[in-house]
Design a protein around this motif. Structure first.
Motif, short mmCIF file in Angstrom:
data_model
loop_
_atom_site.label_atom_id
_atom_site.label_comp_id
_atom_site.label_asym_id
_atom_site.label_seq_id
_atom_site.Cartn_x
_atom_site.Cartn_y
_atom_site.Cartn_z
N THR A 1 0.84 -1.07 -0.06
CA THR A 1 -0.11 -0.14 -0.02
C THR A 1 0.99 1.10 -0.10
O THR A 1 2.08 1.20 0.07
CB THR A 1 -0.91 -0.09 1.12
OG1 THR A 1 -0.08 -0.04 2.43
CG2 THR A 1 -1.59 -1.12 1.46
N SER A 2 0.30 2.34 0.11
CA SER A 2 1.02 3.56 -0.04
C SER A 2 1.78 3.82 1.31
O SER A 2 2.81 4.41 1.35
CB SER A 2 0.41 4.89 -0.02
OG SER A 2 -0.70 4.88 1.07
N TYR B 1 -0.74 1.96 9.33
CA TYR B 1 -2.05 2.21 8.94
C TYR B 1 -2.70 3.29 10.11
O TYR B 1 -3.31 4.05 9.71
CB TYR B 1 -3.01 0.98 8.82
CG TYR B 1 -4.26 1.07 8.90
CD1 TYR B 1 -4.94 1.37 7.70
CD2 TYR B 1 -5.28 1.02 9.97
CE1 TYR B 1 -6.42 1.74 7.70
CE2 TYR B 1 -6.55 1.16 9.96
CZ TYR B 1 -7.04 1.53 8.95
OH TYR B 1 -8.50 1.64 8.84
N SER C 1 -9.31 -6.03 -2.91
CA SER C 1 -8.46 -4.87 -2.84
C SER C 1 -6.92 -5.71 -3.25
O SER C 1 -6.17 -6.57 -2.90
CB SER C 1 -8.27 -4.58 -1.22
OG SER C 1 -7.12 -3.74 -1.20
N GLY D 1 -3.04 -4.77 -4.26
CA GLY D 1 -1.88 -3.95 -3.86
C GLY D 1 -1.06 -3.24 -4.86
O GLY D 1 -1.31 -3.67 -6.18
N LYS E 1 -10.50 -2.97 -6.08
CA LYS E 1 -10.06 -1.70 -5.64
C LYS E 1 -8.54 -1.70 -5.62
O LYS E 1 -7.85 -2.71 -5.45
CB LYS E 1 -10.36 -1.92 -4.11
CG LYS E 1 -9.74 -0.98 -3.13
CD LYS E 1 -10.27 -0.96 -1.77
CE LYS E 1 -9.32 -1.06 -0.73
NZ LYS E 1 -9.70 -0.94 0.77
N LYS F 1 -4.98 -0.05 -5.08
CA LYS F 1 -4.18 1.06 -3.97
C LYS F 1 -3.64 1.99 -4.97
O LYS F 1 -2.89 1.43 -5.99
CB LYS F 1 -3.15 -0.04 -3.18
CG LYS F 1 -3.87 -0.77 -2.18
CD LYS F 1 -4.37 0.05 -1.08
CE LYS F 1 -4.84 -1.06 0.01
NZ LYS F 1 -5.58 -0.29 1.24
N LYS G 1 -1.16 5.78 -4.92
CA LYS G 1 -0.32 6.85 -4.34
C LYS G 1 0.42 7.81 -5.41
O LYS G 1 0.22 7.61 -6.60
CB LYS G 1 0.95 6.09 -3.64
CG LYS G 1 1.82 5.30 -4.48
CD LYS G 1 3.19 4.87 -3.73
CE LYS G 1 4.13 4.02 -4.52
NZ LYS G 1 5.23 3.59 -4.00
N ASP H 1 -0.98 6.25 -10.14
CA ASP H 1 -2.52 6.79 -9.95
C ASP H 1 -3.04 6.97 -11.20
O ASP H 1 -3.77 6.08 -11.86
CB ASP H 1 -2.80 7.78 -9.09
CG ASP H 1 -1.76 9.10 -9.29
OD1 ASP H 1 -1.18 9.06 -10.35
OD2 ASP H 1 -1.47 9.93 -7.96
N ASP I 1 -8.00 3.35 -3.56
CA ASP I 1 -7.83 3.46 -1.96
C ASP I 1 -6.20 4.09 -1.78
O ASP I 1 -5.25 3.39 -2.28
CB ASP I 1 -7.90 2.34 -1.35
CG ASP I 1 -7.64 2.38 0.41
OD1 ASP I 1 -7.55 3.54 0.73
OD2 ASP I 1 -7.89 1.48 1.00
N ASN J 1 -4.89 5.38 1.05
CA ASN J 1 -4.49 5.28 2.51
C ASN J 1 -3.59 6.57 2.90
O ASN J 1 -2.30 6.63 3.30
CB ASN J 1 -3.25 4.09 2.66
CG ASN J 1 -4.29 2.89 2.52
OD1 ASN J 1 -4.11 2.02 1.58
ND2 ASN J 1 -5.13 2.79 3.60
N ASP K 1 -14.53 -5.91 1.38
CA ASP K 1 -13.05 -6.47 1.05
C ASP K 1 -12.68 -7.85 1.43
O ASP K 1 -11.47 -8.42 1.75
CB ASP K 1 -11.94 -5.47 1.61
CG ASP K 1 -11.55 -4.16 0.64
OD1 ASP K 1 -12.06 -4.25 -0.59
OD2 ASP K 1 -10.79 -3.28 1.22
#
Ligand SMILES: O=C(O)CCC(=O)c1ccccc1C(=O)O
Ligand SMILES: [Mg+2]
Length: 369
Positions: free
Chosen positions: A21-22, A56, A137, A139, A163, A165, A167, A171, A190, A192, A317
């Motif tokens: 994730t970010s 998180y 979700s 990654g 979904k 992820k 950053k 994007d 998402d 984050n 999710d």
């Protein structure tokens, strides 16, 4: 209900695929499993979704262990209750924050309570659905092509929502390429909390791609800037990290910070608070879905139960166990068919924790009486 003992176990499960994730990459999932035993020998189960590192949110496995051992377990063992709602409404009210620690022990009591009533957890929570729809979700990967390949596989398996992820730098081009290949799939992003209001043009550019929503673009503790962002973009904003309670949800809706909320039972301090947020959002026309925290089967079972409430109208999710683990610690494992999970009707969480597998993955455990 009177409680005889509580067992905390630190488990470590290896993820089949690293999850990026970010805020970082997870290779394994370390978590606390909570078992609460009643005087009549029934066990209730839940897990803490706090991660090893405070990336998180601020909670960690160790802060959860501390809060459970030094505060929450002694309180629970000292008190007798009639209903699990009393835990968040009465027993734990003077303990600030530490939502995931509170949710872990409250969830185990909810499972125990349902088992004593001989009802499913979904049933005692007021669930109305026999099946729930789920998404996945995905990654951050090292290429857009490999992301598209994962979407293709999950699409074949029937998942209902995708979904990605995101950053800064992973994007617009990602979403653009994915939309070229899949113009119609239910798609969302998402972040984050990887952006600030200075990135407003970048976030507004995502309006061209018919995303269902953008989840938590701005700071993990913000609802003010999100309100400004929502007033300037068409895509619905969904809050995850910022919402810890019914009060947070009320304030976010009042400010216009989001149009959708993701409920994670751990992040809001338990099932009782989740249900309150659910009812409030239902009355106010705010759609919900259930988030995930790379849970083992025990946490997944809790997510399935809460998702059976009627205002969880968007796919969540909670994907199949087999996407995360070589083997899960419950029997049967969580399976997804055509993007749906059947809500169990047997007592409590409706999946049997396998003590053999739990012992295999336990690093450390401690019993409190
Ligand atoms: O598959 C899952 O369990 C959800 C994965 C996910 O998106 C996530 C995983 C860990 C921490 C935060 C998040 C999130 O929803 O933001
Ligand atoms: Mg999220």
């Amino acid at each position: 209900m009177k409680f005889k003992e509580v067992i905390l176990r630190h488990l470590k499960l290896e993820l089949l695929h690293p999850f990026t994730t970010s805020f970082g990459t997870e290779y394994d999932r370390d978590f606390i499993l909570v078992e609460v035993k009643s005087n009549d020998g029934i066990s209730g189960w839940a897990e803490s979704v706090a991660m090893l590192d405070p990336l998180y949110n601020e909670e960690t496995l160790k802060t959860n262990w501390h809060i459970l051992e030094d505060y929450l377990i002694p309180i629970l063992l000292k008190n007798e209750i009639q209903h699990p709602d009393e835990i968040s409404e009465n027993l734990f009210t003077h303990i600030r924050g530490n939502y995931m620690a509170k949710a872990a022990i409250e969830g185990a009591v909810w499972d125990l309570y349902a088992k004593k009533q001989n009802k499913s957890l979904s049933g005692v929570l007021g669930g109305t659905k026999e099946t729930i729809e789920v998404g996945v979700s995905i990654g951050i990967k090292n290429s857009i092509d490999s992301t598209i390949k994962v979407i293709e596989d999950r699409l074949q398996e029937g998942y209902k929502r995708f979904k990605l992820k995101i950053k800064p730098g992973w994007d617009i081009e990602l979403i653009d390429e994915v939309r070229k290949v899949y113009p119609e799939i239910p798609l969302m992003a998402d972040a984050n909390s990887a952006y600030t209001l200075q990135d407003i043009d970048r976030l507004a550019a995502l309006d061209d791609y018919d995303l269902m929503m953008i989840e938590q673009p701005l700071a993990y503790n913000d609802i003010i800037d999100h309100a400004e962002l929502q007033s300037r973009v068409k895509t619905p904003i969904c809050l995850d990290e910022s919402i810890h309670s019914l009060e947070d949800a009320r304030k976010a809706l009042k400010l216009g910070s989001c149009k959708i909320i993701n409920i994670k039972v751990g992040r809001v301090g338990g099932l009782t608070e989740s249900r309150k947020i659910h009812d409030f959002c239902q009355e106010n026309g705010i759609p919900l879905w259930c988030g995930g925290m790379l849970e083992s089967g025990i946490g997944r079972a809790h997510n399935i139960a809460i998702t059976s409430l009627p205002n969880f109208v968007l796919p969540g999710d909670t994907a199949a166990s087999s996407l995360y683990w070589a083997e899960d610690i419950i029997e049967p494992e969580v399976t997804v068919e055509n993007g749906t999970i059947t809500v169990p009707t047997s007592p409590g969480i409706g999946f049997e924790p396998s003590l053999k597998k739990i012992n295999k993955y336990t690093i450390y455990s401690k019993t409190f009486r």
